[in-house]
Design a protein around this motif. Sequence first.
Motif, PDB file in Angstrom:
ATOM      1  N   VAL A 246       0.935  -1.273  -0.054  1.00  0.00           N
ATOM      2  CA  VAL A 246      -0.192   0.121   0.174  1.00  0.00           C
ATOM      3  C   VAL A 246       0.393   0.952   0.029  1.00  0.00           C
ATOM      4  O   VAL A 246       1.071   2.272  -0.559  1.00  0.00           O
ATOM      5  CB  VAL A 246      -1.051  -0.111   1.326  1.00  0.00           C
ATOM      6  CG1 VAL A 246      -1.366   1.183   1.331  1.00  0.00           C
ATOM      7  CG2 VAL A 246      -2.102  -1.102   1.073  1.00  0.00           C
ATOM      8  N   ASP A 247       2.437   1.042   0.730  1.00  0.00           N
ATOM      9  CA  ASP A 247       2.356   2.156   0.210  1.00  0.00           C
ATOM     10  C   ASP A 247       3.414   2.707  -0.357  1.00  0.00           C
ATOM     11  O   ASP A 247       4.497   3.740  -0.803  1.00  0.00           O
ATOM     12  CB  ASP A 247       4.242   2.095   1.434  1.00  0.00           C
ATOM     13  CG  ASP A 247       3.375   1.784   3.496  1.00  0.00           C
ATOM     14  OD1 ASP A 247       1.848   2.154   2.921  1.00  0.00           O
ATOM     15  OD2 ASP A 247       4.158   1.049   4.499  1.00  0.00           O
ATOM     16  N   ASP A 248       3.445   1.971  -1.586  1.00  0.00           N
ATOM     17  CA  ASP A 248       3.876   2.167  -2.462  1.00  0.00           C
ATOM     18  C   ASP A 248       2.984   3.106  -3.197  1.00  0.00           C
ATOM     19  O   ASP A 248       3.322   4.043  -4.279  1.00  0.00           O
ATOM     20  CB  ASP A 248       4.336   0.312  -3.468  1.00  0.00           C
ATOM     21  CG  ASP A 248       5.252  -0.134  -3.059  1.00  0.00           C
ATOM     22  OD1 ASP A 248       6.326   0.385  -2.350  1.00  0.00           O
ATOM     23  OD2 ASP A 248       5.032  -1.472  -3.387  1.00  0.00           O
ATOM     24  N   HIS A 249       1.517   3.507  -2.865  1.00  0.00           N
ATOM     25  CA  HIS A 249       1.030   3.968  -3.479  1.00  0.00           C
ATOM     26  C   HIS A 249       0.583   5.285  -2.435  1.00  0.00           C
ATOM     27  O   HIS A 249      -0.708   5.763  -2.015  1.00  0.00           O
ATOM     28  CB  HIS A 249      -0.355   3.614  -3.776  1.00  0.00           C
ATOM     29  CG  HIS A 249      -0.157   2.243  -4.556  1.00  0.00           C
ATOM     30  ND1 HIS A 249       0.569   1.998  -5.881  1.00  0.00           N
ATOM     31  CD2 HIS A 249      -0.090   1.024  -4.682  1.00  0.00           C
ATOM     32  CE1 HIS A 249       0.673   1.363  -6.253  1.00  0.00           C
ATOM     33  NE2 HIS A 249       0.907   0.199  -5.269  1.00  0.00           N
ATOM     34  N   PRO A 250       1.260   6.794  -2.702  1.00  0.00           N
ATOM     35  CA  PRO A 250       1.295   7.532  -1.709  1.00  0.00           C
ATOM     36  C   PRO A 250      -0.206   8.512  -1.839  1.00  0.00           C
ATOM     37  O   PRO A 250      -1.089   8.817  -0.940  1.00  0.00           O
ATOM     38  CB  PRO A 250       2.254   8.541  -2.308  1.00  0.00           C
ATOM     39  CG  PRO A 250       3.056   8.412  -3.590  1.00  0.00           C
ATOM     40  CD  PRO A 250       2.750   6.726  -3.812  1.00  0.00           C
ATOM     41  N   ASP A 251      -0.934   8.783  -2.972  1.00  0.00           N
ATOM     42  CA  ASP A 251      -1.779   9.135  -3.283  1.00  0.00           C
ATOM     43  C   ASP A 251      -3.245   8.067  -3.462  1.00  0.00           C
ATOM     44  O   ASP A 251      -3.532   7.559  -4.913  1.00  0.00           O
ATOM     45  CB  ASP A 251      -1.688  10.404  -4.460  1.00  0.00           C
ATOM     46  CG  ASP A 251      -2.925  10.990  -5.302  1.00  0.00           C
ATOM     47  OD1 ASP A 251      -3.672  11.245  -4.151  1.00  0.00           O
ATOM     48  OD2 ASP A 251      -3.382  11.767  -6.183  1.00  0.00           O
ATOM     49  N   ARG A 252      -3.712   8.167  -2.667  1.00  0.00           N
ATOM     50  CA  ARG A 252      -4.148   6.791  -2.491  1.00  0.00           C
ATOM     51  C   ARG A 252      -6.095   7.255  -1.585  1.00  0.00           C
ATOM     52  O   ARG A 252      -5.976   7.842  -0.703  1.00  0.00           O
ATOM     53  CB  ARG A 252      -4.009   5.756  -2.274  1.00  0.00           C
ATOM     54  CG  ARG A 252      -3.148   5.683  -0.355  1.00  0.00           C
ATOM     55  CD  ARG A 252      -2.383   4.177   0.166  1.00  0.00           C
ATOM     56  NE  ARG A 252      -2.300   4.362   2.036  1.00  0.00           N
ATOM     57  CZ  ARG A 252      -0.863   4.773   1.930  1.00  0.00           C
ATOM     58  NH1 ARG A 252      -0.180   4.881   1.158  1.00  0.00           N
ATOM     59  NH2 ARG A 252      -1.500   4.405   3.320  1.00  0.00           N
ATOM     60  N   LEU A 253      -6.858   5.944  -1.887  1.00  0.00           N
ATOM     61  CA  LEU A 253      -7.830   5.900  -1.048  1.00  0.00           C
ATOM     62  C   LEU A 253      -8.588   4.586  -1.021  1.00  0.00           C
ATOM     63  O   LEU A 253      -8.506   3.642  -1.415  1.00  0.00           O
ATOM     64  CB  LEU A 253      -8.953   6.553  -2.271  1.00  0.00           C
ATOM     65  CG  LEU A 253     -10.659   6.444  -1.640  1.00  0.00           C
ATOM     66  CD1 LEU A 253     -10.907   7.613  -0.126  1.00  0.00           C
ATOM     67  CD2 LEU A 253     -11.725   7.405  -2.755  1.00  0.00           C
ATOM     68  N   VAL A 254      -8.434   4.461   0.374  1.00  0.00           N
ATOM     69  CA  VAL A 254      -8.748   2.782   0.291  1.00  0.00           C
ATOM     70  C   VAL A 254     -10.405   2.605   0.750  1.00  0.00           C
ATOM     71  O   VAL A 254     -10.910   3.204   1.715  1.00  0.00           O
ATOM     72  CB  VAL A 254      -8.440   2.039   1.827  1.00  0.00           C
ATOM     73  CG1 VAL A 254      -8.394   0.888   2.021  1.00  0.00           C
ATOM     74  CG2 VAL A 254      -6.516   1.998   2.048  1.00  0.00           C
ATOM     75  N   LEU A 255     -10.977   1.943  -0.325  1.00  0.00           N
ATOM     76  CA  LEU A 255     -12.297   1.992  -0.665  1.00  0.00           C
ATOM     77  C   LEU A 255     -12.636   0.482   0.657  1.00  0.00           C
ATOM     78  O   LEU A 255     -12.656  -0.607   0.927  1.00  0.00           O
ATOM     79  CB  LEU A 255     -12.810   1.172  -1.507  1.00  0.00           C
ATOM     80  CG  LEU A 255     -12.195   2.325  -2.774  1.00  0.00           C
ATOM     81  CD1 LEU A 255     -12.439   1.615  -4.206  1.00  0.00           C
ATOM     82  CD2 LEU A 255     -13.332   3.849  -2.731  1.00  0.00           C
ATOM     83  N   PRO A 256     -13.475   0.792   1.512  1.00  0.00           N
ATOM     84  CA  PRO A 256     -14.583  -0.180   2.197  1.00  0.00           C
ATOM     85  C   PRO A 256     -14.699  -1.008   1.924  1.00  0.00           C
ATOM     86  O   PRO A 256     -15.485  -0.552   0.538  1.00  0.00           O
ATOM     87  CB  PRO A 256     -15.582  -0.039   3.116  1.00  0.00           C
ATOM     88  CG  PRO A 256     -16.234   1.879   2.089  1.00  0.00           C
ATOM     89  CD  PRO A 256     -14.622   1.945   1.543  1.00  0.00           C
ATOM     90  N   PRO A 257     -15.107  -2.865   1.991  1.00  0.00           N
ATOM     91  CA  PRO A 257     -15.407  -3.680   1.079  1.00  0.00           C
ATOM     92  C   PRO A 257     -17.236  -3.712   1.106  1.00  0.00           C
ATOM     93  O   PRO A 257     -17.717  -3.395   2.590  1.00  0.00           O
ATOM     94  CB  PRO A 257     -15.225  -4.779   1.306  1.00  0.00           C
ATOM     95  CG  PRO A 257     -14.776  -4.615   3.107  1.00  0.00           C
ATOM     96  CD  PRO A 257     -14.355  -3.578   2.808  1.00  0.00           C
ATOM     97  N   PRO A 258     -17.146  -3.904   0.424  1.00  0.00           N
ATOM     98  CA  PRO A 258     -19.479  -4.430   0.118  1.00  0.00           C
ATOM     99  C   PRO A 258     -19.591  -5.464   1.525  1.00  0.00           C
ATOM    100  O   PRO A 258     -19.426  -5.843   1.708  1.00  0.00           O
ATOM    101  CB  PRO A 258     -19.736  -4.705  -0.863  1.00  0.00           C
ATOM    102  CG  PRO A 258     -18.772  -4.205  -2.079  1.00  0.00           C
ATOM    103  CD  PRO A 258     -17.703  -4.288  -1.303  1.00  0.00           C
ATOM    104  N   ALA A 259     -20.761  -4.730   1.922  1.00  0.00           N
ATOM    105  CA  ALA A 259     -21.766  -5.695   2.987  1.00  0.00           C
ATOM    106  C   ALA A 259     -21.511  -7.285   2.469  1.00  0.00           C
ATOM    107  O   ALA A 259     -21.973  -7.410   1.181  1.00  0.00           O
ATOM    108  CB  ALA A 259     -23.059  -5.027   3.726  1.00  0.00           C
TER     109      ALA A 259
END
Length: 155
Positions: free
Chosen positions: A59-72
Amino acid sequence: TPGTVGVCHGTGLLDRAISLGERLRGDRATAHWTHAYVIVSTNGDTIEAQARGVVRARVDDHPDRLVLPPPAGIDGKAVCVYAASRLGDAYDYADDLLLGVDALTGWRLHATHTTSLICSQLAALALAAGGWDCPEDPALVMPADLAAWLAPAGR
């Protein structure tokens, strides 16, 4: 969280082409996102399709990121198992070219080109393996689509 998908913004030539293609598909606030990946550990390990194929990264390889919550209701373990099963699969720039033609013309050429994976296709297929009902053919999913479908309102 393992089984979570992230999107990020890159600055390379391919990233700029993807962003342009997204803007051509419509005025989309999510056109900023040009790469997608699956988080497979609590330490930030990822599996993603890159130019050298489906690989492990961080994940740290991608500084401009948005982690998306998984669908329910998504089975995060199944998402991770699927992503890991694709390690070593090929990436082909022809996929990007076909998606570009699709974006400009409305055709669906990329969906017929199944010899390799692109990043967002891998993420969509992994989520589908975990029980997600993808709103589009996974071969046609772009990082911006994942952001639009999975990002909490207001992000």
